[in-house]
Design a protein around this motif. Structure first.
Motif, PDB file in Angstrom:
ATOM      1  N   TYR A 139     -10.180   5.858   2.455  1.00  0.00           N
ATOM      2  CA  TYR A 139      -9.952   4.903   3.540  1.00  0.00           C
ATOM      3  C   TYR A 139      -9.855   3.477   3.013  1.00  0.00           C
ATOM      4  CZ  TYR A 139     -10.794   2.194   7.775  1.00  0.00           C
ATOM      5  OH  TYR A 139     -10.690   1.278   8.802  1.00  0.00           O
ATOM      6  N   LEU A 140     -10.729   3.123   2.065  1.00  0.00           N
ATOM      7  CA  LEU A 140     -10.753   1.754   1.549  1.00  0.00           C
ATOM      8  C   LEU A 140      -9.489   1.429   0.757  1.00  0.00           C
ATOM      9  CD1 LEU A 140     -12.356  -0.867   1.144  1.00  0.00           C
ATOM     10  CD2 LEU A 140     -13.381   0.166  -0.881  1.00  0.00           C
ATOM     11  N   PHE A 141      -9.184   2.256  -0.247  1.00  0.00           N
ATOM     12  CA  PHE A 141      -8.020   1.970  -1.093  1.00  0.00           C
ATOM     13  C   PHE A 141      -6.713   2.205  -0.338  1.00  0.00           C
ATOM     14  CE2 PHE A 141     -11.298   2.581  -4.308  1.00  0.00           C
ATOM     15  CZ  PHE A 141     -11.031   1.527  -5.166  1.00  0.00           C
ATOM     16  N   GLY A 142      -6.678   3.211   0.527  1.00  0.00           N
ATOM     17  CA  GLY A 142      -5.467   3.449   1.317  1.00  0.00           C
ATOM     18  C   GLY A 142      -5.165   2.292   2.248  1.00  0.00           C
ATOM     19  N   SER A 143      -6.199   1.758   2.905  1.00  0.00           N
ATOM     20  CA  SER A 143      -5.980   0.616   3.801  1.00  0.00           C
ATOM     21  C   SER A 143      -5.552  -0.628   3.026  1.00  0.00           C
ATOM     22  CB  SER A 143      -7.271   0.322   4.588  1.00  0.00           C
ATOM     23  OG  SER A 143      -7.667   1.439   5.341  1.00  0.00           O
ATOM     24  N   ALA A 144      -6.184  -0.845   1.849  1.00  0.00           N
ATOM     25  CA  ALA A 144      -5.816  -2.017   1.043  1.00  0.00           C
ATOM     26  C   ALA A 144      -4.367  -1.919   0.566  1.00  0.00           C
ATOM     27  CB  ALA A 144      -6.761  -2.160  -0.138  1.00  0.00           C
ATOM     28  N   LEU A 145      -3.961  -0.750   0.106  1.00  0.00           N
ATOM     29  CA  LEU A 145      -2.582  -0.590  -0.369  1.00  0.00           C
ATOM     30  C   LEU A 145      -1.587  -0.659   0.781  1.00  0.00           C
ATOM     31  CD1 LEU A 145      -3.099   2.231  -3.015  1.00  0.00           C
ATOM     32  CD2 LEU A 145      -2.590  -0.174  -3.445  1.00  0.00           C
ATOM     33  N   ALA A 146      -1.962  -0.141   1.944  1.00  0.00           N
ATOM     34  CA  ALA A 146      -1.071  -0.243   3.102  1.00  0.00           C
ATOM     35  C   ALA A 146      -0.882  -1.698   3.524  1.00  0.00           C
ATOM     36  CB  ALA A 146      -1.627   0.588   4.259  1.00  0.00           C
ATOM     37  N   LEU A 147      -1.969  -2.472   3.518  1.00  0.00           N
ATOM     38  CA  LEU A 147      -1.852  -3.899   3.830  1.00  0.00           C
ATOM     39  C   LEU A 147      -1.020  -4.630   2.784  1.00  0.00           C
ATOM     40  CD1 LEU A 147      -5.456  -4.757   5.061  1.00  0.00           C
ATOM     41  CD2 LEU A 147      -3.377  -4.615   6.439  1.00  0.00           C
ATOM     42  N   LEU A 148      -1.175  -4.235   1.511  1.00  0.00           N
ATOM     43  CA  LEU A 148      -0.354  -4.830   0.459  1.00  0.00           C
ATOM     44  C   LEU A 148       1.129  -4.520   0.685  1.00  0.00           C
ATOM     45  CD1 LEU A 148      -0.123  -6.307  -2.261  1.00  0.00           C
ATOM     46  CD2 LEU A 148      -0.463  -4.101  -3.384  1.00  0.00           C
TER      47      LEU A 148
END
Length: 323
Positions: A139-148
């Motif tokens: 959830y953390l890395f997926g959300s960060a990469l999606a925002l990127l």
């Protein structure tokens, strides 16, 4: 890594699928390049054999519109690429140099693809590396990469627009000087813009494109004030808008265009000199940051190291009773 791919069926399948997609992409790219070159050759031959009056139409027909067709096909498939703030996005894309009508739709498509692609790549790489994916980590890395992926195209377009505005701002004073020379030599405003646009094709291509576009609009029958105002809007630079407004007022009031160009060229050169001085005055402040971060700790260490060594050798044994 190779042992993991050999033993894990899911990782091996994902890796083979990725290799297959890359091979298909390369084959399609090679085919498109070869087809495009063949189309361009046939178009050049047709243009060379046509009459001069038909060449502009044929050039427009053979212009590369692959991205426009791609956006149209995606929308036909049922995916709406229209943005809620279409007018603002269109102005931003024009300011960045993307003048195609399909540029806002392709921008939306790029954001959508990156939002889905970056988390997928992370999941595949984490699975291929044998790392256990917890829900919190995913959830953390997926959300960060999606925002990127969501904001990276916006940052790219903004940076490109800033570089384009800076290039136009730096090259426009030279354009005014050349236009002043042409006007004082007896050329009209339209002829001067055409001449300067052709002369600045290699030195300042963005300024040349603005002048050439305004010249083509004037030759097509557009009013002079409308063509100049559109030139200022396409540039996205306040100095060019002010210059267009100044020429419109000079044309309506009947004042000398040569005198107007001379005064505004002096003003633009003065502004460019002030911007250069401002950047020069900022250099000591900017240099102090790496000086404090990198050099100051080293200098302090070099100066204090002999004293620290002497303290360790002489005072510490005396304090502990070993001396």
């Amino acid at each position: 890594m190779i042992d993991f791919l050999a033993t894990n069926l899911v990782a091996r399948s994902a890796f083979l699928l990725l290799v297959f997609m890359l091979a298909v992409f390369l084959v399609i790219a090679v085919i498109r390049i070869a087809t495009r070159r063949a189309v361009l050759r046939s178009g050049i031959k047709a243009i060379a054999q046509s009459q001069p009056s038909e060449r502009s139409t044929r050039l427009q027909d053979h212009r590369d519109d692959g991205w426009t067709k791609l956006a149209a096909q995606i929308e036909k498939a049922g995916l709406n690429l229209a943005d809620t703030k279409g007018d603002q996005l269109r102005e931003k894309m024009i300011a960045a140099g993307f003048t195609s009508p399909a540029a806002p739709k392709l921008f939306t498509l790029a954001r959508l693809v990156l939002v889905l692609l970056l988390p997928t790549i992370y999941v595949l790489l984490a699975s291929a590396g044998g790392n256990e994916l917890s829900f919190f980590r995913l959830y953390l890395f997926g959300s960060a990469l999606a925002l990127l992926g969501l904001y990276f195209p916006n940052l790219f377009v903004t940076a490109r627009a800033d570089r384009r505005r800076e290039a136009i701002t730096n090259g426009f004073p030279d354009c005014l000087d050349l236009m002043l020379v042409c006007v004082e030599a007896g050329l009209g405003l339209e002829a001067a813009m055409d001449r300067v646009g052709r002369e600045m094709l290699h030195s300042h291509p963005l300024v040349s494109a603005l002048l050439s576009g305004a010249t083509l609009q004037l030759r097509a029958g557009a009013p002079r004030d409308e063509a100049l105002r559109k030139m200022g809007d396409r540039s996205g630079v306040e100095e060019v808008r002010s210059f267009a407004t100044l020429l419109i007022q000079s044309d309506k009031l009947g004042t000398s265009i040569g005198e107007t160009l001379r005064v505004y060229a002096d003003e633009m050169r003065e502004k460019r000199r002030l911007r250069a001085e401002e950047k020069a005055h900022r250099l000591p402040v900017l240099i102090s940051i790496p000086l404090v971060v990198c050099m100051l700790p080293t200098m302090v260490g070099v100066l204090m190291l002999p004293g620290a060594v002497r303290i360790v050798r002489e005072m510490v044994p005396a304090l502990t009773g070993g001396g």
